[in-house]
Design an enzyme around this catalytic site. Structure first.
Site, PDB file in Angstrom:
ATOM      1  N   ARG A 139       0.830  -1.273  -0.076  1.00  0.00           N
ATOM      2  CA  ARG A 139      -0.053   0.059   0.052  1.00  0.00           C
ATOM      3  C   ARG A 139       1.073   1.273   0.009  1.00  0.00           C
ATOM      4  NH1 ARG A 139      -5.229   1.782  -1.274  1.00  0.00           N
ATOM      5  NH2 ARG A 139      -6.224   2.952   0.462  1.00  0.00           N
ATOM      6  N   THR A 189      -9.064   0.769  -9.599  1.00  0.00           N
ATOM      7  CA  THR A 189      -8.761  -0.500  -8.945  1.00  0.00           C
ATOM      8  C   THR A 189      -8.952  -1.837  -9.899  1.00  0.00           C
ATOM      9  OG1 THR A 189      -9.153   0.702  -6.527  1.00  0.00           O
ATOM     10  CG2 THR A 189      -8.735  -1.653  -6.607  1.00  0.00           C
ATOM     11  N   THR A 192      -4.204  -0.752  -7.049  1.00  0.00           N
ATOM     12  CA  THR A 192      -5.011   0.296  -7.327  1.00  0.00           C
ATOM     13  C   THR A 192      -4.173   1.642  -7.544  1.00  0.00           C
ATOM     14  OG1 THR A 192      -7.073   1.771  -6.440  1.00  0.00           O
ATOM     15  CG2 THR A 192      -5.323   0.992  -4.869  1.00  0.00           C
ATOM     16  N   ASN A 209      -6.289   4.072  -6.859  1.00  0.00           N
ATOM     17  CA  ASN A 209      -7.469   4.913  -6.470  1.00  0.00           C
ATOM     18  C   ASN A 209      -8.442   5.254  -7.433  1.00  0.00           C
ATOM     19  OD1 ASN A 209      -9.414   5.548  -4.437  1.00  0.00           O
ATOM     20  ND2 ASN A 209      -8.350   7.706  -3.988  1.00  0.00           N
ATOM     21  N   ASP A 224      -8.124   8.283   0.325  1.00  0.00           N
ATOM     22  CA  ASP A 224      -8.428   7.311   1.321  1.00  0.00           C
ATOM     23  C   ASP A 224      -8.129   7.493   2.994  1.00  0.00           C
ATOM     24  OD1 ASP A 224      -9.612   5.860  -0.729  1.00  0.00           O
ATOM     25  OD2 ASP A 224      -8.224   4.222  -0.907  1.00  0.00           O
TER      26      ASP A 224
HETATM   27  N1  GLY Z   1      -8.467   3.168  -3.230  1.00  0.00           N
HETATM   28  C1  GLY Z   1      -9.365   2.146  -3.243  1.00  0.00           C
HETATM   29  C2  GLY Z   1      -9.336   1.258  -1.804  1.00  0.00           C
HETATM   30  O1  GLY Z   1      -8.026   1.011  -1.436  1.00  0.00           O
HETATM   31  O2  GLY Z   1     -10.048   0.949  -1.071  1.00  0.00           O
END
Ligand code: GLY
Length: 573
Positions: A102, A375, A393, A395, A417
């Site tokens: 992430r 995503t 993703t 986003n 997010d």
């Molecule tokens: N950006 C979408 C998620 O990670 O939930």
């Protein structure tokens, strides 16, 4: 037809001899699948995975290949300027690992940066351009998965993506439409214009989109691994590109990015073992809560209205807890044991009226704009029984819209997010508080839910894009498998969704019949069927009793492909 079985397509040699195992005797489950299955959101990415399997790679090499190929051919949804989660199951050791790649917040991107003069959320800054981007994690994720779990070098696994970037691929309808939606933002940036405009014109269906800078960046990643992206030439360009557009990243932040391996969440639901995403995804916790609440009821015995009502009430409660408690576990203490305990679920269940909707909290809520094509998810099972379930993703559509000049890297807008302003809905209409406030190096809460489901005779990989709707898509997908639907029907199943705020059941047009809708409205639910269909679920299944592989690729996305490849001998009747 989105699911294909190519019999035979490759030499048995390429899969190894165990793929030729005979059908298991009745009542016995097979030790190895008869071939391999891949479902992804683009046929070229599915093919990239098979290309690597044919060269002796395993599911994890294929995951690297598919991930990188999607980064090239589906820039609307994910890319190496973004992040992702890889849920891996190693068949030989039985090890399951959740590879968290992430994005993280740069130190300069404090909450105050995203507030305007009136103290309101500056949505343009949160969703567009350099401030909206977290430090990318996917390149480090590719290197990590390849080095720790793959068999082939990155020069082989990244080769299909490099080729697709350099030679190009035909633009399809979703890319063209998404570009139209994001055009104003994308064309603010010279780096983005250089990639997407040809003679000043935006990409149109059938045009060939070539990304030569991206090909070069992927080559450097293949050659130098982590340093190929996070240090050296690419890193220098990223720092300059972000600075030139007014943002602020540091060389230390790039070089300091780290993938984190986490223990996946695992729980049981009516004979299914579900292994899924832990925080900083909210997906696994929310899904476990929902399954814990509904586990006491035999949904199959209820009529549609009653079943939908109970599901929605469980969703409502899980999404409320998502808002209050979830964030990056390396920064905040999450009451995980409580949220996922069956006793807690029993308490929540007790508060559900069998015939009345519980009104959600009265906090003002904005309608959630539908952003269903950001995503991407892919699912892989190889001939050894290894599984990769991956969601990645940038986003929102085309992320931040900012391609850093000279790199081909389209940066994410994942900062949205975070709960940049407490109790203020983000692009998905979900909110948060302190647990998900931004902080230097912190991961923003995600809904990505790559999942592995096992029963006594089935192994399933499943996941989807769709922001906050990912969790309910995966949940409904698992319930559909539990009802006996096949993989393609699971991917196609009409969807409903409730996320506490806004207090409305979103339903695809064919999800609820008129009588069910009326019954739900009488219970006090608001039902909205006016939205476009959403989601892009990709799933594969190995039926160990029949020793058969199958895949499902969401029919809402015409360019996706689920494919099974068996060696010739296994194709014999
Ligand atoms: N950006 C979408 C998620 O990670 O939930």
């Amino acid at each position: 037809m989105k699911t294909r079985s190519l019999l035979p397509v490759v030499l048995a040699l390429l899969f190894g001899s165990h793929a030729l195992a005979a059908q298991p005797a009745a009542g016995v489950v097979a030790a190895h699948p008869p071939g391999a299955a891949i479902a992804s959101a683009h046929a070229l990415a599915t093919e990239a995975g098979f290309e690597v399997l044919r060269q002796g790679g395993n599911a994890f090499d294929a995951a690297v290949a598919v991930s990188a190929a999607l980064s090239v051919v589906e820039p609307i949804s994910s890319g190496i300027g973004g992040g992702g989660f890889f849920l891996l199951h190693d068949a030989r050791s039985g090890k399951r690992v959740f590879v968290d790649a992430r994005e993280v917040a740069p130190a300069a991107a404090t909450a105050a940066v995203f507030l305007d003069a009136d103290g309101e959320l500056d949505r343009d800054r949160a969703q567009n351009g350099p401030w909206s981007a977290g430090i990318p994690g996917l390149p480090a994720g590719l290197v990590h998965v390849s080095r720790n779990y793959g068999r082939l070098p990155l020069s082989v696994t990244l080769a299909p993506a490099i080729r697709l970037a350099r030679e190009g691929f035909p633009v399809y309808e979703r890319l063209e439409r998404g570009y139209g939606t994001r055009r104003e933002v994308m064309e603010r940036y010279p780096g983005t214009r250089a990639v997407f405009l040809v003679d000043g014109k935006p990409p149109k269906v059938g045009d060939i989109l070539r990304q030569t800078d991206l090909a070069r960046t992927l080559e450097l990643l293949a050659r130098d691994g982590f340093d190929g992206f996070y240090r050296g030439e690419v890193a220098r360009k990223l720092l300059k590109g972000v600075k030139d557009e007014g943002g602020q990243w540091t060389a230390r932040e790039l070089a300091g990015y780290r993938v984190v391996e986490r223990e996946p969440l695992s729980f049981d639901y009516r004979g299914l073992r579900i292994t899924t995403a832990p925080p900083p995804s909210s997906g696994g916790v929310a899904m476990e809560q929902i399954f814990n609440i509904i586990g006491a009821w035999d949904l199959a015995r209820l009529d549609d209205a009653q079943r939908t009502h109970l599901l929605v009430e469980a969703m409502r409660r899980a999404y409320r807890d998502r808002t209050m408690y979830l964030g990056d576990p390396d920064f905040v203490t999450i009451p995980l044991a409580r949220l996922t305990s069956r006793d807690y679920a029993a308490g929540l269940r007790a508060g559900i009226h069998p015939q009345r909707a519980t009104p959600s909290d009265l906090l003002p809520a904005l309608p959630a704009p539908l952003e269903d094509e950001e995503t991407t998810h892919f699912s892989i099972i190889d001939a050894e029984g290894n599984v990769a379930s991956t969601t990645q993703t940038v986003n929102l559509l085309y992320g931040s819209g900012l391609v850093v000049p000279g790199t081909g890297v389209l940066l994410n807008n994942e900062m949205d997010d975070f709960a940049l302003r407490p109790a203020t809905p983000n692009a998905f209409g979900v909110m948060g508080y302190a647990a998900n406030a931004p902080a230097a190096g912190k991961r923003m809460l995600s809904s990505m839910t790559p999942t592995l489901v096992e029963s006594s005779d089935k192994v399933i990989a499943i996941g989807a894009p769709g922001g906050s709707r990912i969790i309910t898509q995966v949940l409904l997908g698992i319930l559909s498998y539990a009802e006996g639907l096949d993989a393609q029907a699971v991917a196609a199943r009409p969807r409903i969704h409730h996320q506490w705020m806004p207090d409305v059941i979103s339903a695809e047009a064919d999800a609820l019949d008129a009588a069910t809708m009326t019954a739900l409205q009488k219970m006090g639910h608001t039902v909205n069927t006016a939205e476009r269909p959403w989601g892009n679920l990709q799933t594969v299944m190995w039926d160990r009793k029949a020793n058969a592989l199958s895949g499902g690729s969401d029919p809402r996305n015409p360019v996706g492909e689920a494919r099974v490849e068996l060696p010739p001998a296994a194709a014999q009747p």
